[in-house]
Design an enzyme around this catalytic site. Structure first.
Site, short mmCIF file in Angstrom:
data_model
loop_
_atom_site.label_atom_id
_atom_site.label_comp_id
_atom_site.label_asym_id
_atom_site.label_seq_id
_atom_site.Cartn_x
_atom_site.Cartn_y
_atom_site.Cartn_z
N HIS A 102 -5.20 9.94 -2.05
CA HIS A 102 -5.34 8.49 -1.82
C HIS A 102 -4.13 7.99 -1.07
O HIS A 102 -3.01 8.47 -1.25
CB HIS A 102 -5.51 7.72 -3.13
CG HIS A 102 -4.53 8.10 -4.20
ND1 HIS A 102 -4.66 9.25 -4.94
CD2 HIS A 102 -3.40 7.49 -4.63
CE1 HIS A 102 -3.65 9.33 -5.79
NE2 HIS A 102 -2.86 8.29 -5.62
N HIS A 104 -1.86 4.64 -0.33
CA HIS A 104 -1.52 3.32 -0.86
C HIS A 104 -1.24 2.38 0.32
O HIS A 104 -0.48 2.74 1.23
CB HIS A 104 -0.25 3.39 -1.70
CG HIS A 104 -0.37 4.21 -2.95
ND1 HIS A 104 -0.61 3.65 -4.18
CD2 HIS A 104 -0.26 5.54 -3.16
CE1 HIS A 104 -0.64 4.62 -5.10
NE2 HIS A 104 -0.43 5.77 -4.50
P1 AMP Z 1 -0.47 8.05 -7.50
O1 AMP Z 1 0.55 7.97 -8.58
O2 AMP Z 1 0.08 8.06 -6.11
O3 AMP Z 1 -1.44 9.18 -7.78
O4 AMP Z 1 -1.29 6.69 -7.57
C1 AMP Z 1 -2.39 6.49 -8.39
C2 AMP Z 1 -2.69 5.03 -8.31
O5 AMP Z 1 -3.98 4.81 -8.83
C3 AMP Z 1 -1.72 4.14 -9.12
O6 AMP Z 1 -1.15 3.18 -8.26
C4 AMP Z 1 -2.61 3.54 -10.20
O7 AMP Z 1 -2.24 2.22 -10.49
C5 AMP Z 1 -3.98 3.63 -9.57
N1 AMP Z 1 -5.11 3.74 -10.48
C6 AMP Z 1 -5.24 4.52 -11.57
N2 AMP Z 1 -6.46 4.40 -12.11
C7 AMP Z 1 -7.14 3.53 -11.33
C8 AMP Z 1 -8.47 2.99 -11.35
N3 AMP Z 1 -9.34 3.32 -12.30
N4 AMP Z 1 -8.81 2.11 -10.37
C9 AMP Z 1 -7.94 1.75 -9.41
N5 AMP Z 1 -6.67 2.22 -9.33
C10 AMP Z 1 -6.28 3.10 -10.28
#
Ligand code: AMP
Length: 140
Positions: A102, A104
């Site tokens: 993903h 950001h």
């Molecule tokens: P990372 O630490 O780069 O893997 O980022 C994961 C991101 O996903 C974090 O910013 C979380 O806040 C976000 N996140 C986790 N679960 C969900 C969800 N169900 N829907 C949307 N964002 C999420």
């Protein structure tokens, strides 16, 4: 490492759990981060089983960047800023917490830079829905 198809973003892609969607096409999905580091924090994911950038098939590069540009432009308009902080954590050593690739996209400004801690605090769903509507309205 083998892709874990039970990760939360895989479930979102299969529509087993909901997300607050802002944009979707054949190869990508963009939705609100539930623990945003700033208002408007949006995630762009490819619709392919890739844990990190290193597993992303080359056939999906363009789709990801096209969606990032499209959603990034909408964020600039919706949040009245020229600054979009973009980052991608590849691997748990880098702090990646969800094992589906993903990107950001965080609207920000160096003048008011007050980003919140990473994945730390759940936002109010109604507030996120309101931000999503602003972003959708700003999409070209
Ligand atoms: P990372 O630490 O780069 O893997 O980022 C994961 C991101 O996903 C974090 O910013 C979380 O806040 C976000 N996140 C986790 N679960 C969900 C969800 N169900 N829907 C949307 N964002 C999420």
């Amino acid at each position: 490492m083998a892709y874990d198809n039970q990760n939360i973003f895989a479930k979102i892609l299969r529509e087993e759990i909901p997300c607050i969607k802002v944009y979707e096409d054949e190869l990508t999905l963009a939705f609100m981060d539930i623990m945003p580091q700033a208002d408007g924090h949006t995630l762009v994911i490819p619709k392919v089983e890739a844990e990190t950038l290193f597993e992303l098939p080359a056939t999906h590069y363009e789709a990801c960047f096209t969606t990032m540009q499209k959603v990034g432009n909408a964020l600039k308009k919706a949040f009245s800023t020229e600054g979009i902080m973009m980052f991608q954590l590849s691997g748990s050593d880098a702090g990646q917490t969800v094992p589906h690739l993903h990107f950001h996209l965080v609207p920000t400004s160096i003048h008011t830079l007050r980003t919140r801690k990473h994945a730390a605090e759940m936002a109010d769903q109604a507030v996120l829905q309101g931000f999503a509507e602003r972003i959708i309205a700003a999409l070209d």
